[in-house]
Design a protein around this motif. Structure first.
Motif, PDB file in Angstrom:
ATOM      1  N   ILE A   1       0.834  -1.202   0.000  1.00 25.96           N
ATOM      2  CA  ILE A   1       0.000   0.000   0.000  1.00 25.96           C
ATOM      3  C   ILE A   1       0.871   1.256   0.000  1.00 25.96           C
ATOM      4  O   ILE A   1       0.596   2.231  -0.727  1.00 25.96           O
ATOM      5  N   LEU A   2       1.931   1.259   0.784  1.00 28.91           N
ATOM      6  CA  LEU A   2       2.832   2.412   0.820  1.00 28.91           C
ATOM      7  C   LEU A   2       3.476   2.663  -0.540  1.00 28.91           C
ATOM      8  O   LEU A   2       3.484   3.792  -1.049  1.00 28.91           O
ATOM      9  N   MET A   3       4.009   1.606  -1.154  1.00 30.34           N
ATOM     10  CA  MET A   3       4.680   1.777  -2.436  1.00 30.34           C
ATOM     11  C   MET A   3       3.685   2.087  -3.550  1.00 30.34           C
ATOM     12  O   MET A   3       3.995   2.837  -4.484  1.00 30.34           O
ATOM     13  N   GLY A   4       2.479   1.510  -3.483  1.00 33.90           N
ATOM     14  CA  GLY A   4       1.464   1.841  -4.477  1.00 33.90           C
ATOM     15  C   GLY A   4       1.070   3.305  -4.417  1.00 33.90           C
ATOM     16  O   GLY A   4       0.890   3.956  -5.456  1.00 33.90           O
ATOM     17  N   THR A   5       0.942   3.840  -3.218  1.00 35.59           N
ATOM     18  CA  THR A   5       0.658   5.264  -3.060  1.00 35.59           C
ATOM     19  C   THR A   5       1.796   6.115  -3.600  1.00 35.59           C
ATOM     20  O   THR A   5       1.572   7.145  -4.266  1.00 35.59           O
ATOM     21  N   LYS A   6       3.017   5.697  -3.354  1.00 35.08           N
ATOM     22  CA  LYS A   6       4.184   6.429  -3.846  1.00 35.08           C
ATOM     23  C   LYS A   6       4.196   6.481  -5.372  1.00 35.08           C
ATOM     24  O   LYS A   6       4.426   7.548  -5.968  1.00 35.08           O
ATOM     25  N   HIS A   7       3.952   5.358  -6.035  1.00 34.35           N
ATOM     26  CA  HIS A   7       3.946   5.336  -7.503  1.00 34.35           C
ATOM     27  C   HIS A   7       2.780   6.140  -8.072  1.00 34.35           C
ATOM     28  O   HIS A   7       2.913   6.776  -9.123  1.00 34.35           O
ATOM     29  N   LEU A   8       1.653   6.110  -7.390  1.00 33.40           N
ATOM     30  CA  LEU A   8       0.485   6.847  -7.870  1.00 33.40           C
ATOM     31  C   LEU A   8       0.736   8.354  -7.815  1.00 33.40           C
ATOM     32  O   LEU A   8       0.363   9.096  -8.744  1.00 33.40           O
ATOM     33  N   ILE A   9       1.367   8.813  -6.761  1.00 35.46           N
ATOM     34  CA  ILE A   9       1.702  10.237  -6.659  1.00 35.46           C
ATOM     35  C   ILE A   9       2.696  10.630  -7.756  1.00 35.46           C
ATOM     36  O   ILE A   9       2.561  11.687  -8.400  1.00 35.46           O
ATOM     37  N   ALA A  10       3.697   9.777  -7.979  1.00 36.38           N
ATOM     38  CA  ALA A  10       4.700  10.090  -8.999  1.00 36.38           C
ATOM     39  C   ALA A  10       4.096  10.154 -10.394  1.00 36.38           C
ATOM     40  O   ALA A  10       4.512  10.970 -11.226  1.00 36.38           O
ATOM     41  N   ALA A  11       3.097   9.301 -10.670  1.00 35.60           N
ATOM     42  CA  ALA A  11       2.520   9.243 -12.007  1.00 35.60           C
ATOM     43  C   ALA A  11       1.705  10.484 -12.344  1.00 35.60           C
ATOM     44  O   ALA A  11       1.691  10.922 -13.506  1.00 35.60           O
ATOM     45  N   PHE A  12       1.026  11.074 -11.370  1.00 34.32           N
ATOM     46  CA  PHE A  12       0.079  12.144 -11.685  1.00 34.32           C
ATOM     47  C   PHE A  12       0.448  13.503 -11.084  1.00 34.32           C
ATOM     48  O   PHE A  12      -0.073  14.520 -11.536  1.00 34.32           O
ATOM     49  N   TRP A  13       1.308  13.534 -10.089  1.00 40.85           N
ATOM     50  CA  TRP A  13       1.643  14.806  -9.467  1.00 40.85           C
ATOM     51  C   TRP A  13       2.781  15.514 -10.202  1.00 40.85           C
ATOM     52  O   TRP A  13       2.782  16.749 -10.325  1.00 40.85           O
ATOM     53  N   ALA A  14       3.738  14.755 -10.722  1.00 38.28           N
ATOM     54  CA  ALA A  14       4.875  15.367 -11.415  1.00 38.28           C
ATOM     55  C   ALA A  14       4.451  16.184 -12.634  1.00 38.28           C
ATOM     56  O   ALA A  14       4.935  17.318 -12.821  1.00 38.28           O
ATOM     57  N   PRO A  15       3.561  15.691 -13.526  1.00 36.62           N
ATOM     58  CA  PRO A  15       3.142  16.538 -14.667  1.00 36.62           C
ATOM     59  C   PRO A  15       2.437  17.817 -14.237  1.00 36.62           C
ATOM     60  O   PRO A  15       2.595  18.856 -14.887  1.00 36.62           O
ATOM     61  N   VAL A  16       1.657  17.755 -13.174  1.00 35.22           N
ATOM     62  CA  VAL A  16       0.964  18.950 -12.699  1.00 35.22           C
ATOM     63  C   VAL A  16       1.974  20.000 -12.238  1.00 35.22           C
ATOM     64  O   VAL A  16       1.870  21.196 -12.585  1.00 35.22           O
ATOM     65  N   CYS A  17       2.959  19.575 -11.459  1.00 36.49           N
ATOM     66  CA  CYS A  17       3.974  20.519 -10.979  1.00 36.49           C
ATOM     67  C   CYS A  17       4.793  21.091 -12.131  1.00 36.49           C
ATOM     68  O   CYS A  17       5.131  22.288 -12.133  1.00 36.49           O
ATOM     69  N   ALA A  18       5.127  20.252 -13.108  1.00 39.54           N
ATOM     70  CA  ALA A  18       5.893  20.740 -14.255  1.00 39.54           C
ATOM     71  C   ALA A  18       5.105  21.783 -15.041  1.00 39.54           C
ATOM     72  O   ALA A  18       5.662  22.797 -15.490  1.00 39.54           O
ATOM     73  N   PHE A  19       3.814  21.557 -15.217  1.00 37.77           N
ATOM     74  CA  PHE A  19       2.976  22.518 -15.937  1.00 37.77           C
ATOM     75  C   PHE A  19       2.865  23.842 -15.178  1.00 37.77           C
ATOM     76  O   PHE A  19       2.988  24.925 -15.764  1.00 37.77           O
ATOM     77  N   LEU A  20       2.664  23.769 -13.871  1.00 38.95           N
ATOM     78  CA  LEU A  20       2.549  24.994 -13.073  1.00 38.95           C
ATOM     79  C   LEU A  20       3.867  25.765 -13.032  1.00 38.95           C
ATOM     80  O   LEU A  20       3.880  27.002 -13.120  1.00 38.95           O
ATOM     81  N   ALA A  21       4.985  25.044 -12.913  1.00 40.04           N
ATOM     82  CA  ALA A  21       6.280  25.722 -12.864  1.00 40.04           C
ATOM     83  C   ALA A  21       6.587  26.428 -14.173  1.00 40.04           C
ATOM     84  O   ALA A  21       7.157  27.529 -14.192  1.00 40.04           O
ATOM     85  N   LYS A  22       6.186  25.829 -15.296  1.00 39.09           N
ATOM     86  CA  LYS A  22       6.409  26.462 -16.586  1.00 39.09           C
ATOM     87  C   LYS A  22       5.461  27.643 -16.788  1.00 39.09           C
ATOM     88  O   LYS A  22       5.862  28.697 -17.319  1.00 39.09           O
ATOM     89  N   SER A  23       4.225  27.490 -16.379  1.00 37.21           N
ATOM     90  CA  SER A  23       3.239  28.557 -16.579  1.00 37.21           C
ATOM     91  C   SER A  23       3.609  29.813 -15.802  1.00 37.21           C
ATOM     92  O   SER A  23       3.459  30.938 -16.307  1.00 37.21           O
ATOM     93  N   TYR A  24       4.098  29.647 -14.577  1.00 37.75           N
ATOM     94  CA  TYR A  24       4.427  30.791 -13.729  1.00 37.75           C
ATOM     95  C   TYR A  24       5.918  31.140 -13.754  1.00 37.75           C
ATOM     96  O   TYR A  24       6.364  31.994 -12.980  1.00 37.75           O
TER      97      TYR A  24
END
Length: 586
Positions: A50-73
């Motif tokens: 469960i811990l590692m599944g949560t870790k992979h899930l965050i990596a799959a969907f949170w990284a693109p969001v942060c990259a988009f926000l960092a580029k936009s601003y």
């Protein structure tokens, strides 16, 4: 633009290589050994999954969001520095998590060889196998077996609740059978560096009776335990400690991943756009090897340091704190390098819906759909290896140095095989290389299920060069060939991030419960069968798909002038004209 001093390509590539090297060392300090540390905290396989599944899930969907926000601003450098700085503190939170402390075995740093087993879980029976081979008079080792029943409650005053076993050999090779129960009790080998000692002690869990969560129907349920109220209270207290260890671990891992995961994608996007401004993106493709070299050095270095320093840093707690201290030190070095990391000042406008468009491209091409399912399945199966292979090696007596060498061999094989990438793609084709990679991965899984010694995992690790490296080469070549112009990077990010990360998350969630219900050997054998079945289905479907007829206009730019001619005879030989006529006639 060429006269602008801001575009120093040589300096930018040098800083990028150093940054990838340091980040590779940083990743190798913790990532391969994280599940092993969670096991030493007392967490069973389902909780670790469960811990590692949560870790992979965050990596799959949170990284693109942060990259988009960092580029936009336009805050990419702020995000790089903030991610590195905050991940240092977040990683150290793992050191503060208290272990479940139900069965703790450690070797003191004072040179003595006593090994103590304390505070066992209720209903746990330990089998102690002692092998003596002292002196020439003992040609055949004498095996002695004793079973110790540990009720897990405090004894009355004046009676000790510890059994201490002498281990002059300084090496404990446990065989943990508790993965089949809901209360897996974990014992871990400890190496003290002592030599020429005649005793070898093996601890084996032969019976457990503790439910995974309170309210279970097993014999470890407080409702089924006979005894005083004090014993029931102690039992509830032990479950409470396990629950808090899991909750704190889950929160720390999730918080750490939220802070650390945007780093890689933001750095890659920044460097690619920087090189794209001066038409030097061809040099971007050679940077991956520096990350692998960093991981190669880091995984061997941290594994060697653990045996030397871990005992002195945390004498009474779980082993593995050196990994987090090393991660923090290397993150600080990466923070200094990130100050000079190349980031484009002028940013080109790109549509924000590229991920949605990439998903629509996948949905409209049956070949990409098959490739997406292959990547998801591969991620699910690879996650079981990343999460539990070190557990399997630990049960067979492997130390962390051997584990580090096993990872280093796979990385080294991938680096050495890369010069043959073009030859393999030309000789075997993309789908043939995918089939070869899946076959090698299936062979590795079958081999893992039959490990017999501490070193037995090393020979098969060289196949990771094909099962990981060559497989991703084929996926990358297929994505580039089937993508529409300008969508190559977005489509590649979709496969490597969302599809592969989702598969790793799914495999982690399911794999932990399979290990609890059956065993690691059964898990790897089932994954091997699933891979072979999917490979057979993939090849059969691939043969029935219509033959690919796609004009790649971008290839026209790379053709030599001699291949085309303005004359009538040259026009007839023009490959583009012939391809367009064939498509029109069809």
């Amino acid at each position: 633009m060429n006269a602008n001093p801001r575009w120093d390509i040589s300096r930018a590539l040098g800083v990028a290589k150093l940054f990838h090297l340091v980040c590779g060392v940083r990743e190798a300090c913790v990532t391969p050994f994280l599940t092993l540390y969670l096991r030493q905290l007392g967490l069973a396989a389902p909780w670790v999954g469960i811990l590692m599944g949560t870790k992979h899930l965050i990596a799959a969907f949170w990284a693109p969001v942060c990259a988009f926000l960092a580029k936009s601003y336009r805050k990419r450098r702020v995000l790089l520095i903030g991610s590195l700085l905050s991940s240092v503190g977040a990683s150290l939170l793992m050191v503060l998590i208290p272990a479940a402390d139900k069965i703790r075995m450690h070797l003191p740093c004072n040179g003595s060889s006593g090994v103590t087993s304390t505070d066992a879980l209720p209903g746990v029976t330990l089998r102690v196998n002692i092998t003596s081979a002292q002196g020439p008079a003992s040609r055949h080792p004498a095996n002695r077996t004793a079973e110790v029943e540990k009720p897990g409650f405090r004894n009355p005053p004046g009676e000790s609740d510890q059994e201490t076993f002498r281990d002059p050999h300084g090496y404990l090779a446990p065989s943990v059978e508790g993965a089949r129960t809901t209360s897996q009790v974990l014992l871990h080998p400890v190496t003290s560096g002592l030599k020429d000692h005649p005793w070898e002690v093996t601890f084996e869990v032969v019976k457990t009776a503790l439910p995974l969560l309170p309210g279970g129907k097993g014999p470890g349920n407080p409702a089924n335990l006979s005894g005083t109220k004090g014993k029931a209270w102690a039992f509830d207290l032990s479950l409470e400690g396990l629950r808090w260890t899991f909750i704190l671990s889950l929160g720390s891992v999730a918080f750490w991943e939220l802070l650390a995961v945007p780093l890689e994608q933001v750095a890659d996007d920044s460097l690619y756009e920087y090189l794209d401004f001066v038409d030097a993106t061809d040099r971007y493709r050679s940077l991956w090897v520096w990350r692998l070299l960093g991981m190669l050095a880091g995984v061997c270095g941290i594994a060697a340091l653990v045996g030397q320093l871990d005992c002195f840093l945390m004498n009474s707690g779980p082993r593995g704190v050196v990994h987090f201290y090393g991660y923090s030190v290397v993150s600080t070095l990466a923070l200094l390098v990130s100050i000079f990391f190349p980031i484009p000042i002028c940013q080109r406008w790109e549509p924000s819906y590229k991920s949605v468009k990439a998903l629509s491209i996948v949905g409209g091409d049956p070949r990409l759909i098959l490739l997406a399912f292959t990547v998801v399945l591969t991620g699910a199966i690879v996650s079981t290896v990343q999460n539990f292979l070190f557990w399997h090696m630990k049960d067979h007596g492997s130390g962390e140095l051997v584990m580090g060498f096993s990872v280093a061999l796979s990385l080294l094989g991938e680096i050495l095989l890369h010069p043959f990438k073009t030859t393999l793609l030309r000789k075997l084709s993309r789908m043939g290389l995918v089939g070869l990679g899946l076959s090698c991965l299936a062979g590795q899984l079958l081999y893992y299920s039959f490990l017999w010694s501490w070193w037995s995992v090393l020979p098969v690790q060289i196949l990771s060069a094909i099962s990981n490296g060559a497989l991703w080469w084929a996926v990358g070549a297929s994505v580039e060939d089937l993508a529409t112009p300008g969508m190559e990077r977005a489509l590649s990010a979709l496969f490597r991030g969302h599809f592969y990360g989702s598969g790793c998350s799914l495999g982690s969630f399911v794999g932990g419960f399979v290990v609890m219900r059956f065993s690691l050997a059964v898990l790897y054998q089932a994954c091997c069968v699933a891979l072979l079945l999917w490979l057979a289905l993939l090849l059969s479907i691939q043969q029935r798909l219509p033959q690919e007829r796609k004009i790649k206009y971008s290839k026209l730019l790379s053709m030599e002038v001699s291949d085309t001619s303005d004359s009538e005879q040259g026009t007839e030989r023009d490959w583009l004209v012939k391809a367009m006529r064939e498509e029109h006639s069809d």
